[in-house]
Structures are given as structure tokens and as C-alpha cells.
Scaffold this motif. Structure first.
Motif, short mmCIF file in Angstrom:
data_model
loop_
_atom_site.label_atom_id
_atom_site.label_comp_id
_atom_site.label_asym_id
_atom_site.label_seq_id
_atom_site.Cartn_x
_atom_site.Cartn_y
_atom_site.Cartn_z
N ASN A 66 -13.18 2.92 13.72
CA ASN A 66 -12.44 1.83 14.37
C ASN A 66 -12.38 0.58 13.50
N ASN A 67 -13.38 0.45 12.59
CA ASN A 67 -13.43 -0.74 11.76
C ASN A 67 -13.17 -0.44 10.29
N ALA A 68 -12.73 0.77 10.00
CA ALA A 68 -12.48 1.14 8.61
C ALA A 68 -11.35 0.29 8.05
N ALA A 69 -11.44 0.04 6.74
CA ALA A 69 -10.41 -0.74 6.07
C ALA A 69 -9.13 0.08 5.93
N PRO A 70 -7.98 -0.57 5.78
CA PRO A 70 -6.74 0.17 5.53
C PRO A 70 -6.87 0.99 4.25
N LYS A 71 -6.32 2.16 4.25
CA LYS A 71 -6.41 3.05 3.10
C LYS A 71 -5.71 2.44 1.90
N LEU A 72 -6.37 2.53 0.74
CA LEU A 72 -5.76 2.01 -0.48
C LEU A 72 -4.52 2.82 -0.86
N LYS A 73 -3.52 2.13 -1.31
CA LYS A 73 -2.33 2.82 -1.82
C LYS A 73 -2.59 3.24 -3.26
N ALA A 74 -1.93 4.29 -3.69
CA ALA A 74 -2.13 4.80 -5.04
C ALA A 74 -1.80 3.77 -6.11
N THR A 75 -0.92 2.82 -5.76
CA THR A 75 -0.49 1.81 -6.74
C THR A 75 -1.47 0.65 -6.86
N GLU A 76 -2.45 0.57 -5.94
CA GLU A 76 -3.40 -0.54 -5.97
C GLU A 76 -4.49 -0.28 -7.01
N LYS A 77 -4.46 -1.06 -8.07
CA LYS A 77 -5.44 -0.95 -9.14
C LYS A 77 -5.73 -2.34 -9.69
N GLY A 78 -6.89 -2.47 -10.33
CA GLY A 78 -7.23 -3.76 -10.94
C GLY A 78 -7.29 -4.88 -9.93
N SER A 79 -6.68 -5.98 -10.25
CA SER A 79 -6.72 -7.16 -9.39
C SER A 79 -5.93 -6.97 -8.11
N SER A 80 -5.08 -5.92 -8.06
CA SER A 80 -4.30 -5.68 -6.84
C SER A 80 -5.08 -4.91 -5.78
N VAL A 81 -6.28 -4.42 -6.13
CA VAL A 81 -7.10 -3.73 -5.15
C VAL A 81 -7.49 -4.74 -4.06
N ALA A 82 -7.36 -4.34 -2.82
CA ALA A 82 -7.63 -5.24 -1.70
C ALA A 82 -9.01 -5.88 -1.82
N HIS A 83 -9.05 -7.23 -1.72
CA HIS A 83 -10.26 -8.06 -1.73
C HIS A 83 -10.90 -8.22 -3.11
N ALA A 84 -10.23 -7.73 -4.16
CA ALA A 84 -10.82 -7.81 -5.50
C ALA A 84 -11.08 -9.25 -5.92
N SER A 85 -10.11 -10.13 -5.73
CA SER A 85 -10.28 -11.53 -6.13
C SER A 85 -11.32 -12.23 -5.27
N GLU A 86 -11.38 -11.88 -3.99
CA GLU A 86 -12.35 -12.46 -3.07
C GLU A 86 -13.78 -12.12 -3.50
N VAL A 87 -14.00 -10.86 -3.82
CA VAL A 87 -15.34 -10.40 -4.23
C VAL A 87 -15.71 -11.00 -5.58
N GLN A 88 -14.76 -11.02 -6.49
CA GLN A 88 -15.02 -11.56 -7.82
C GLN A 88 -15.41 -13.04 -7.73
N SER A 89 -14.74 -13.77 -6.88
CA SER A 89 -15.04 -15.20 -6.69
C SER A 89 -16.42 -15.40 -6.08
N LEU A 90 -16.80 -14.56 -5.11
CA LEU A 90 -18.10 -14.70 -4.45
C LEU A 90 -19.24 -14.55 -5.44
N LEU A 91 -19.11 -13.60 -6.37
CA LEU A 91 -20.22 -13.27 -7.27
C LEU A 91 -20.09 -13.85 -8.68
N ALA A 92 -19.01 -14.56 -8.94
CA ALA A 92 -18.78 -15.10 -10.28
C ALA A 92 -19.93 -16.00 -10.74
N GLY A 93 -20.41 -15.74 -11.95
CA GLY A 93 -21.44 -16.59 -12.55
C GLY A 93 -22.86 -16.27 -12.13
#
Length: 282
Positions: A66-93
Motif C-alpha cells: 500500500n505504501n510502495a513507491a511508484p515503479k521506476l520507468k526503464a528510462t529513469e537513470k542517473g539524476s532522473s531516478v526518483a528522489h536522487a537529488s533529494e537523497v544526494q542533498s541530504l547526505l552531501a558532505g
């Protein structure tokens, strides 16, 4: 008019007999009603227990979907992967070394025993982890250790192998956090090479091909075996406490001091974690 001798006495006797018969009938009826009430109460208790068991099974078996994330599309890679920028920002440095996040000199240590497939681990990661990182890890108060406890199913082993390989490049925490943000329904077969490659591609600085190759290395296998053995040991050690019995499980203690079990009542509210860390940091 005169009556036959003994008629009145006989009538009184009959009335007494009739009264006794009626009382017995009433008593029997009351006993029957009382027995019925007891059966209904017992049945209600059984039904309540059954309802609880069904709810627990539903949560354990299907609640995560019921709480699973939306399935990744085959085209989502690198920075386009869902939440990639959010996670990178949280842990940067923030320093990452193998399975460790944060400064080695932090006065408080927290150990997480998790399964990347676990929906409850996802709840903690999305609900509490960001607060711990921003308030305690980034400020040098807390260091966190990651331990694979891959107990849910075959997909758990696939995920832990990739996490172990990513740890060799010191990007484990970014990978794990991004994995949880995109976690699907457990044991549904979603953890494929494509999925792992997509998640890994969203981690800046990671050599994805190298990680895919090294996930089967002796070094990774040894680390995973050690983590699982450690988890089983703590599960046995704290069995009487009724705590360390699944994922996620936590140990929180003064760095270098005796290990302490931490059993939070919530996986979505950070307050209990914060108060425990602040107390140990004094």
C-alpha cells in the motif's frame, strides 16, 4: 354452601406444586440465558483474536504494497531516478566509510540492522532518518553503522549483495536511502539487475559496473555473513527483552562504551530517537 372435606387443602398443595414448577422453569430459563451470554462473550473474544491475527497477517504480508513507491520507468537513470537529488542533498558532505556514516569521533553511535526489502525499514528511513542526519550526524554528534540483516526473502540477498559492493566504494548510505525511496512490494521479484543498476546510477560518483561485478566477491559475502551472524547473536542476547527480533532493530550507545538496545515505539516520529541521542551525548 359446604365443601367436601380436604378440598381446600388439596387446592393449596396443588398451587404450591404449581409455584415450585414455575420457579424451576424460570430458574432453568435464566441459567440458559446466562450460558448463552457466556457463549456469546467467549465467541466475541475469539472473533476479536481472529480479527487481530488477520490484521497482523495483512500488515506483514501485504501492507507494504500500500505504501510502495511508484515503479521506476526503464528510462529513469542517473539524476532522473526518483528522489536522487533529494537523497544526494541530504547526505552531501557527510563522511561515508564502508558501512559507517558520520565522523568517527562522534560521541554517540547508532547501529541499524535492516533489510532493504523491509517496508518498516522504509518507514524509518523516510520518517526519522532525515532528522537524525540533519540534527546529529551532520553536526558530528552521531555516527551510524549499517548492517545487512537480509531475512525476508531471496530479493533481500540480492539487495544486500549490491549494498555490500557499493559500500566498498564508500557510497552505501546514498544507495540505501535511494533504494528505500523507490522500494516496491516485498518478495514481488522487483529487485532485478535493471532495478539495482537504476538505483546505483542515481548515486553520484559510484562506478556502477564495478559494483555489479564486486557484489559476488568474497569480501562482500564475508561482510554480509558477519552482519547476519551479528544480528542473530543480538537476537538471542536480547530475547528476554522481547526486542531485537526483526528489522529494523537498533543499538544506540556512547561511542566506545557498552552496547545498549534501543527499541523505539515509533518508526515515523523522531522525538524518541532525539531524546535518547541527546541524553547519551551529555
Amino acid at each position: 354452601m359446604s365443601s367436601t372435606p380436604g378440598t381446600d387443602d388439596l387446592s393449596r398443595k396443588e398451587r404450591r406444586d404449581q409455584a415450585r414448577t414455575e420457579r424451576k422453569a424460570l430458574e432453568e430459563a435464566e441459567r440458559a440465558r446466562a450460558a448463552q451470554r457466556r457463549r456469546l462473550i467467549q465467541l466475541g473474544g475469539v472473533l476479536a483474536v481472529v480479527a487481530v491475527v488477520i490484521a497482523i497477517i495483512a500488515i506483514a504480508a501485504g501492507g507494504s504494497g500500500n505504501n510502495a513507491a511508484p515503479k521506476l520507468k526503464a528510462t529513469e537513470k542517473g539524476s532522473s531516478v526518483a528522489h536522487a537529488s533529494e537523497v544526494q542533498s541530504l547526505l552531501a558532505g557527510i563522511p561515508q566509510h564502508g558501512a559507517e556514516l558520520g565522523k568517527p569521533t562522534a560521541p554517540v553511535t547508532m547501529e541499524e540492522f535492516v533489510d532493504l526489502q523491509c517496508p518498516f525499514c522504509r518507514q524509518y528511513t523516510l520518517g526519522v532518518f532525515p532528522t537524525l542526519v540533519s540534527k546529529f550526524v551532520r553536526t558530528g554528534i552521531l555516527r551510524i553503522e549499517f548492517h545487512n540483516y537480509d531475512i525476508i526473502g531471496p530479493d533481500s540477498q540480492k539487495a544486500s549483495q549490491m549494498a555490500g559492493a557499493v559500500a566498498l566504494q564508500n557510497h552505501l548510505w546514498t544507495f540505501a536511502d535511494l533504494f528505500y525511496h523507490n522500494q516496491q512490494t516485498e518478495n514481488s521479484g522487483y529487485i532485478t539487475d535493471q532495478f539495482l543498476t537504476q538505483i546505483a546510477s542515481g548515486v553520484q560518483g559510484l562506478d556502477v559496473n564495478k559494483a555489479l561485478t564486486e557484489r559476488y566477491s568474497p569480501a562482500v559475502s564475508a561482510t554480509i555473513s558477519k552482519d547476519n551472524a551479528l544480528a542473530r547473536g543480538y537476537s538471542s542476547q536480547f530475547a528476554g527483552v522481547g526486542a531485537f527480533n526483526g528489522t529494523p532493530s537498533f543499538l544506540v550507545y556512547k561511542t566506545g562504551g557498552p552496547i545498549q538496545l534501543f527499541s523505539p515505539s515509533s518508526l515515523t516520529e523522531a522525538g524518541e530517537y532525539e531524546s535518547t541521542i541527546k541524553k547519551l551525548a551529555k
